[in-house]
Design a protein around this motif. Structure first.
Motif, mmCIF file in Angstrom:
data_model
loop_
_atom_site.group_PDB
_atom_site.id
_atom_site.type_symbol
_atom_site.label_atom_id
_atom_site.label_comp_id
_atom_site.label_asym_id
_atom_site.label_seq_id
_atom_site.Cartn_x
_atom_site.Cartn_y
_atom_site.Cartn_z
ATOM 1 N N SER A 46 15.550 27.596 9.983
ATOM 2 C CA SER A 46 16.368 28.783 10.090
ATOM 3 C C SER A 46 17.114 29.109 9.067
ATOM 4 O O SER A 46 17.284 30.282 8.613
ATOM 5 N N GLN A 47 17.711 28.170 8.425
ATOM 6 C CA GLN A 47 18.719 28.423 7.130
ATOM 7 C C GLN A 47 17.670 28.931 5.973
ATOM 8 O O GLN A 47 18.044 29.964 5.272
ATOM 9 N N ARG A 48 16.634 28.403 5.996
ATOM 10 C CA ARG A 48 15.712 28.928 4.979
ATOM 11 C C ARG A 48 15.229 30.262 5.245
ATOM 12 O O ARG A 48 14.782 30.991 4.362
ATOM 13 N N ARG A 49 14.933 30.604 6.604
ATOM 14 C CA ARG A 49 14.762 31.998 6.771
ATOM 15 C C ARG A 49 15.648 33.073 6.509
ATOM 16 O O ARG A 49 15.402 34.064 6.192
ATOM 17 N N PHE A 50 17.071 32.662 6.817
ATOM 18 C CA PHE A 50 18.127 33.458 6.532
ATOM 19 C C PHE A 50 18.408 33.643 5.094
ATOM 20 O O PHE A 50 18.894 34.865 4.581
ATOM 21 N N PHE B 43 6.902 21.511 24.142
ATOM 22 C CA PHE B 43 6.538 20.236 23.276
ATOM 23 C C PHE B 43 7.662 19.581 23.105
ATOM 24 O O PHE B 43 7.761 18.658 22.443
ATOM 25 N N GLY B 44 9.060 20.080 23.751
ATOM 26 C CA GLY B 44 10.068 19.428 23.478
ATOM 27 C C GLY B 44 10.936 19.764 22.366
ATOM 28 O O GLY B 44 11.705 18.897 21.869
ATOM 29 N N GLU B 45 10.392 20.772 21.610
ATOM 30 C CA GLU B 45 11.060 21.168 20.181
ATOM 31 C C GLU B 45 12.119 22.128 20.368
ATOM 32 O O GLU B 45 11.898 23.150 21.385
ATOM 33 N N PRO B 46 13.228 22.211 19.754
ATOM 34 C CA PRO B 46 14.292 23.294 20.003
ATOM 35 C C PRO B 46 13.629 24.590 19.817
ATOM 36 O O PRO B 46 13.429 24.615 18.502
ATOM 37 N N ALA B 47 13.933 25.455 20.766
ATOM 38 C CA ALA B 47 13.568 26.854 20.595
ATOM 39 C C ALA B 47 14.713 27.641 20.048
ATOM 40 O O ALA B 47 14.603 28.644 19.428
ATOM 41 N N SER B 48 16.015 27.222 20.671
ATOM 42 C CA SER B 48 17.081 28.047 20.640
ATOM 43 C C SER B 48 18.262 26.878 20.619
ATOM 44 O O SER B 48 18.154 26.124 21.417
ATOM 45 N N ALA C 225 12.408 31.232 14.722
ATOM 46 C CA ALA C 225 11.409 32.366 14.576
ATOM 47 C C ALA C 225 10.197 32.442 15.405
ATOM 48 O O ALA C 225 9.799 33.457 16.005
ATOM 49 N N SER C 226 9.666 31.555 15.677
ATOM 50 C CA SER C 226 8.361 31.034 16.506
ATOM 51 C C SER C 226 8.721 31.260 18.081
ATOM 52 O O SER C 226 7.578 31.630 18.697
ATOM 53 N N HIS C 227 9.978 31.476 18.349
ATOM 54 C CA HIS C 227 10.169 31.459 19.986
ATOM 55 C C HIS C 227 11.057 32.895 20.152
ATOM 56 O O HIS C 227 11.487 33.022 21.344
ATOM 57 N N LEU C 228 11.242 33.711 19.314
ATOM 58 C CA LEU C 228 11.986 34.949 19.479
ATOM 59 C C LEU C 228 11.422 35.811 20.549
ATOM 60 O O LEU C 228 10.182 35.961 20.787
ATOM 61 N N GLY C 229 12.134 36.383 21.486
ATOM 62 C CA GLY C 229 11.617 37.086 22.566
ATOM 63 C C GLY C 229 11.166 36.563 23.834
ATOM 64 O O GLY C 229 10.659 37.052 24.744
ATOM 65 N N GLN C 230 11.409 35.206 23.713
ATOM 66 C CA GLN C 230 10.889 34.283 24.965
ATOM 67 C C GLN C 230 11.952 33.924 25.916
ATOM 68 O O GLN C 230 11.595 32.995 26.949
ATOM 69 N N GLY C 231 13.320 34.195 25.972
ATOM 70 C CA GLY C 231 14.228 34.129 26.803
ATOM 71 C C GLY C 231 15.174 32.785 26.745
ATOM 72 O O GLY C 231 16.003 32.490 27.219
#
Length: 269
Positions: free
Chosen positions: A145-149, A184-189, A211-217
């Motif tokens: 996420s830091q690399r995205r920002f 899959f047990g990966e952090p989404a938010s 980024a891969s989990h935006l809009g999923q609640g």
């Protein structure tokens, strides 16, 4: 005896009772900042919170103004307190004081970001399903996420921004890292929750979604869990800070948060 700090200025249109809540929030922010810092340098009207371990992090090295100050003298005080760091950051808790400081700091090369302090007043949600995790479980997601920002930031800066969460453990009596996970047990938010049961105040900070989990609640799951945990810990005030002119502010409003004040954030690179 030093003069008493001014009463914090609530956002226009908010109930007068919110001024008392804002005083509690300001006290929490000041105390958290002092405890998190490696060292403190007093300045007129506040202090510089500094952390040599995370010297590249603006969020760990800044001047916090939580009382009366001389706006014209503030740039010089910040320079003296933050030398030899390459950046300057000054955060002003009181809205009226922040406005008074805006012009002198602008002349000194600072840019201003206005943020809104928002307190939860809506119905208490059920736990959203997020769970507490340790930093190693979040390290990969935080780095991504830091690399995205900050796509152009050097590796050293990204590393600092990820690892600085360790220092947050010092800031409050109870610091929790919360995450909602995918199938899959990966952090989404994820987000931080800082709880001070003695003061009855909790802060939600750094709510981010992969980024891969935006809009999923997933962000709502984390937010609801944090609000519920704060209440279960005995906190009657749960707050967060949002950018004044960005869309998440309105998303928070829909989830029961109302503006009660602001923080002026001045930075110079």
């Amino acid at each position: 005896m030093p003069p008493a700090p001014p009463a914090p200025a609530p956002v226009p249109g908010t109930p007068a009772s919110d001024a008392a809540e804002l005083r509690r929030i300001h006290a929490f922010l000041s105390a958290f900042t002092r405890r998190q810092a490696e060292r403190i340098v007093p300045v007129p009207g506040g202090f510089a919170a500094l952390d040599d371990t995370y010297a590249l992090s603006y969020g760990n090295n800044y001047v916090l103004i939580d009382g009366p100050t001389d706006p014209e003298a503030l740039p010089g005080h910040a320079d003296a307190a933050m030398a030899p760091l390459a950046h300057r950051a000054v955060y002003v808790l009181d809205a009226a004081t922040g406005e008074a400081c805006a012009e002198p700091l602008a002349r000194a090369g600072y840019t201003l970001t206005r943020t809104v302090v928002m307190r939860h007043t809506g119905p208490l949600p059920e736990r959203g399903g997020a769970r507490e995790v340790e930093l190693p479980a979040l390290r990969g997601a935080l780095t991504e996420s830091q690399r995205r920002f900050l796509p152009d930031a050097p590796d050293e800066v990204i590393h600092t921004l990820v690892e600085r969460r360790t220092a947050r453990r010092r800031g409050a009596a109870d610091v929790r890292f919360l995450a909602s996970h995918d199938e899959f047990g990966e952090p989404a938010s994820w987000a931080d929750l800082y709880v001070d049961p003695a003061a009855g105040v909790a802060q939600i900070e750094d709510l981010v979604t992969a980024a891969s989990h935006l809009g999923q609640g997933h962000a709502g799951v984390v937010l609801d869990t944090a609000v519920r945990m704060g209440a279960e810990a005995g906190c009657t005030t749960t707050f967060l800070i949002a950018l004044a002119d960005d869309w998440p502010r309105h998303w928070y409003e829909r989830r029961g948060f109302v503006p009660v004040g602001s923080v002026h954030c001045f930075e110079r690179t």
